[in-house]
Scaffold this motif. Structure first.
Motif, PDB file in Angstrom:
ATOM      1  N   ASN A 135       2.231  -5.360  13.381  1.00  0.00           N
ATOM      2  CA  ASN A 135       3.153  -4.246  13.629  1.00  0.00           C
ATOM      3  C   ASN A 135       2.746  -3.392  14.829  1.00  0.00           C
ATOM      4  OD1 ASN A 135       5.055  -4.629  11.355  1.00  0.00           O
ATOM      5  ND2 ASN A 135       3.183  -4.313  10.160  1.00  0.00           N
ATOM      6  N   TYR A 161       7.050   3.350  11.401  1.00  0.00           N
ATOM      7  CA  TYR A 161       6.613   2.559  10.257  1.00  0.00           C
ATOM      8  C   TYR A 161       5.116   2.725   9.976  1.00  0.00           C
ATOM      9  CZ  TYR A 161       5.538  -1.726   7.640  1.00  0.00           C
ATOM     10  OH  TYR A 161       5.070  -2.625   6.723  1.00  0.00           O
ATOM     11  N   ARG A 349       8.576   3.721   3.177  1.00  0.00           N
ATOM     12  CA  ARG A 349       9.445   2.937   4.078  1.00  0.00           C
ATOM     13  C   ARG A 349       9.157   1.469   3.802  1.00  0.00           C
ATOM     14  NH1 ARG A 349      12.574   6.072   4.953  1.00  0.00           N
ATOM     15  NH2 ARG A 349      13.104   7.253   6.781  1.00  0.00           N
TER      16      ARG A 349
END
Ligand SMILES: Cc1ncc(COP(=O)(O)O)c(C=O)c1O
Length: 377
Positions: A135, A161, A349
């Protein structure tokens, strides 16, 4: 590290009862912001209308935002959300010929990808830059994606995120070396760290009020580089984008100087009051101190998460992250509710819980939140 925000912490009543660690989503309400909202309703109740006063609040909010990013108030436009701002930017571009690619990162907030995909009908070609499996995005991936066909690089500064922080100065330099522009979604960074649009040569930058800016939903700010503004004629427009909004000349479309050409209709006044008060509080602090406190809390969050065996979705190097630390967790939505019952306001999330402190949070709160999370992991 000594906590240098004791006085300001006392302005956030909720902190006496709960550890609010949700600045990546909604920061805590402070007394000055609550007062600004009350003052708006009082003026509405008692005077009926205070158009001039309310417009002054919007201008004041623009000025506070400008200060946070080292810009001039005339470089700032106001809209209701970052998605709208992105659509407005898109409406100011022509995507004709071969120079029509918009480079977007896989880790960006989905709204931005959606806006640019919607512009494929107008000739834009969206190129998604893949993440590195953790990520995060390596600069090398941008080097591969940006070329002479790139029209715009649209990226987030800090990931919603997992808090991964991108090197916007380096990415801006890459974009400019290919005669492309850079648009930075700084919703997760302004208010939590030092930002300098001049130093970093940023062309366009957006941020809303409800996260690290200490305000409420429904207002967002757009920075437009001064020497660039005159090139834009957004088709998403309205009377506040005119040279003289009060000319009321329906047959004549002109564009105001500077970023004001991106203003559309009546601004979200009550949200502007809240945003202005929140940013005034931030501007009364030394942003270098805020940044270093949040870096310290990041370090605590990472250490505590590691020591409890939690699976960390954020970069493990504090230099590569903003204030948010994300922890993989099963059924994050349910855990968010359980944590709230335990007195910790954190934000879910997808498959992570985000622990996002602001300057008013303490080391003890962050450590206790990780401890509580470990019970649900
Ligand atoms: C980085 C980032 N960009 C954009 C958005 C969406 O902003 P808006 O709802 O103002 O369009 C969010 C919301 O969480 C975000 O975190």
């Amino acid at each position: 590290m000594t906590f240098c925000f004791e006085k300001e912490r006392a302005l956030f009543p909720i902190l006496t009862r709960k550890a609010q660690l949700s600045s990546c989503s909604q920061s805590a309400l402070s007394e000055p912001v609550a007062t600004a909202i009350r003052d708006y309703t009082t003026s509405w109740l008692e005077q009926g209308m205070d158009w001039v006063g309310w417009v002054t609040e919007v201008d004041g909010a623009k000025a506070e935002f400008a200060r946070l990013i080292n810009a001039d108030p005339s470089d700032i436009a106001v809209m209701s959300c970052v998605s709208d701002i992105t659509s407005s930017i898109g409406s100011a571009f022509e995507f004709t010929g071969d120079k029509n690619e918009v480079v977007v990162a896989d880790i960006d907030f989905p709204s931005l990808g959606h806006v640019w995909l919607a512009h494929e009908r107008k000739g834009a070609k969206v190129k998604f830059v893949p993440d590195n499996g953790k990520n995060c995005i390596d600069l090398e991936a941008y080097r591969e994606a940006i070329n002479e066909r790139t029209r715009l690089v649209s990226i987030s500064h800090v990931s919603y995120y997992n808090g991964f922080k991108q090197d916007i100065q380096a990415i801006a330099a890459l974009a400019h070396s290919h005669d492309a522009l850079i648009y930075v979604d700084a919703y997760q960074s302004v208010g939590s760290m030092q930002i300098d649009v001049v130093r970093d040569e940023i062309d366009l930058l957006a941020c809303g009020a409800q996260k690290f800016l200490l305000g409420c939903p429904g207002i967002a700010f757009l920075y437009v580089r001064r020497d660039l503004a005159k090139k834009f004629q957004p088709s998403n427009t309205g009377w506040f984008g005119r040279v003289n909004p009060f000319a009321f000349d329906i047959r004549h479309l002109d564009y105001a100087d500077g970023a004001r050409r991106f203003d559309t209709g009546t601004a979200p006044m009550i949200n502007a009051c809240a945003a202005r008060a929140g940013m005034q509080l931030l501007n009364s602090l030394n942003m270098a101190d805020v940044e270093s406190h949040l870096r310290f809390l990041s370090d605590i969050a990472l250490q505590e998460a590691k020591s409890k065996g939690l699976r960390i979705a954020s970069p493990l190097d504090v230099n590569l992250k903003g204030a948010t630390t994300a922890i993989y967790i099963h059924d994050a939505q349910t855990v968010e509710r359980k944590m709230a019952n335990d007195g910790f306001i954190v934000s879910a999330r997808n498959d992570v819980i985000r622990v996002a402190p602001h300057f008013y949070n303490t080391e003890q709160e962050v450590a206790a939140a990780m401890n509580a999370l470990a019970r649900y992991a």
